[in-house]
Design a protein around this motif. Structure first.
Motif, PDB file in Angstrom:
ATOM      1  N   MET A   1     -13.497   5.344 -45.960  1.00  0.00           N
ATOM      2  CA  MET A   1     -13.789   6.045 -44.727  1.00  0.00           C
ATOM      3  C   MET A   1     -12.657   5.793 -43.728  1.00  0.00           C
ATOM      4  O   MET A   1     -12.229   4.667 -43.518  1.00  0.00           O
ATOM      5  N   MET A   2     -12.187   6.847 -43.105  1.00  0.00           N
ATOM      6  CA  MET A   2     -11.103   6.750 -42.128  1.00  0.00           C
ATOM      7  C   MET A   2     -11.653   6.417 -40.743  1.00  0.00           C
ATOM      8  O   MET A   2     -12.633   6.999 -40.294  1.00  0.00           O
ATOM      9  N   THR A   3     -11.005   5.473 -40.077  1.00  0.00           N
ATOM     10  CA  THR A   3     -11.377   5.121 -38.716  1.00  0.00           C
ATOM     11  C   THR A   3     -10.368   5.727 -37.759  1.00  0.00           C
ATOM     12  O   THR A   3      -9.169   5.541 -37.933  1.00  0.00           O
ATOM     13  N   LEU A   4     -10.849   6.457 -36.784  1.00  0.00           N
ATOM     14  CA  LEU A   4      -9.958   7.049 -35.791  1.00  0.00           C
ATOM     15  C   LEU A   4      -9.475   5.973 -34.831  1.00  0.00           C
ATOM     16  O   LEU A   4     -10.264   5.157 -34.361  1.00  0.00           O
ATOM     17  N   LYS A   5      -8.180   5.996 -34.539  1.00  0.00           N
ATOM     18  CA  LYS A   5      -7.599   4.975 -33.668  1.00  0.00           C
ATOM     19  C   LYS A   5      -7.024   5.542 -32.382  1.00  0.00           C
ATOM     20  O   LYS A   5      -7.038   4.884 -31.357  1.00  0.00           O
ATOM     21  N   CYS A   7      -6.459   9.316 -30.084  1.00  0.00           N
ATOM     22  CA  CYS A   7      -6.825  10.725 -29.928  1.00  0.00           C
ATOM     23  C   CYS A   7      -5.998  11.395 -28.841  1.00  0.00           C
ATOM     24  O   CYS A   7      -5.923  10.895 -27.719  1.00  0.00           O
ATOM     25  N   CYS A  23     -14.078   8.120 -25.474  1.00  0.00           N
ATOM     26  CA  CYS A  23     -13.217   7.456 -26.456  1.00  0.00           C
ATOM     27  C   CYS A  23     -13.122   5.964 -26.174  1.00  0.00           C
ATOM     28  O   CYS A  23     -13.186   5.135 -27.091  1.00  0.00           O
ATOM     29  N   ILE A  26     -15.994   3.883 -27.476  1.00  0.00           N
ATOM     30  CA  ILE A  26     -16.064   3.637 -28.916  1.00  0.00           C
ATOM     31  C   ILE A  26     -14.768   3.067 -29.487  1.00  0.00           C
ATOM     32  O   ILE A  26     -14.598   2.994 -30.697  1.00  0.00           O
ATOM     33  N   ILE A  28     -11.452   4.040 -29.134  1.00  0.00           N
ATOM     34  CA  ILE A  28     -10.349   4.911 -29.555  1.00  0.00           C
ATOM     35  C   ILE A  28      -9.360   5.031 -28.397  1.00  0.00           C
ATOM     36  O   ILE A  28      -9.748   5.342 -27.267  1.00  0.00           O
ATOM     37  N   ASP A  77      -4.156  10.301 -34.596  1.00  0.00           N
ATOM     38  CA  ASP A  77      -4.734  10.716 -35.876  1.00  0.00           C
ATOM     39  C   ASP A  77      -5.847  11.742 -35.688  1.00  0.00           C
ATOM     40  O   ASP A  77      -6.484  12.141 -36.645  1.00  0.00           O
ATOM     41  N   CYS A  78      -6.023  12.186 -34.436  1.00  0.00           N
ATOM     42  CA  CYS A  78      -6.966  13.281 -34.188  1.00  0.00           C
ATOM     43  C   CYS A  78      -6.616  13.950 -32.855  1.00  0.00           C
ATOM     44  O   CYS A  78      -5.900  13.383 -32.038  1.00  0.00           O
TER      45      CYS A  78
END
Length: 82
Positions: A1-5, A7, A23, A26, A28, A77-78
């Motif tokens: 599972m990829m974790t968003l770091k 944004c 963000c 959580i 990010i 990454d997003c």
């Protein structure tokens, strides 16, 4: 599972402020994009990092190539479109 770091927030104003806060809650990191006019706007002061859009005009918020370039150059990454 990829974790968003990290944004990239492809918006400005109150919408961007709300996204930065969510963000942060959580864990990010955030990158706010800005034009010359918005360089000291509230969302840019709250974000972890600021990326000035290429030609410095507000119309760049609608330029997908500029936004993707910003995300790549800042290591996001997003992208949150707002």
């Amino acid at each position: 599972m990829m974790t968003l770091k990290k944004c990239l927030i492809a918006n400005r104003g109150e919408i961007a402020v709300r996204i930065v806060r969510a963000c942060r809650e959580i864990g990010i990191e955030t990158v706010a994009v800005c034009s010359d006019v918005d360089s000291s706007a509230h969302h840019t002061r709250l974000a972890d990092q600021v990326y000035r859009l290429a030609d410095g005009t507000p119309r760049q918020y609608l330029n997908p190539d500029a936004l993707i370039q910003a995300a790549q150059e800042t290591g996001c990454d997003c992208v949150h479109p707002g």
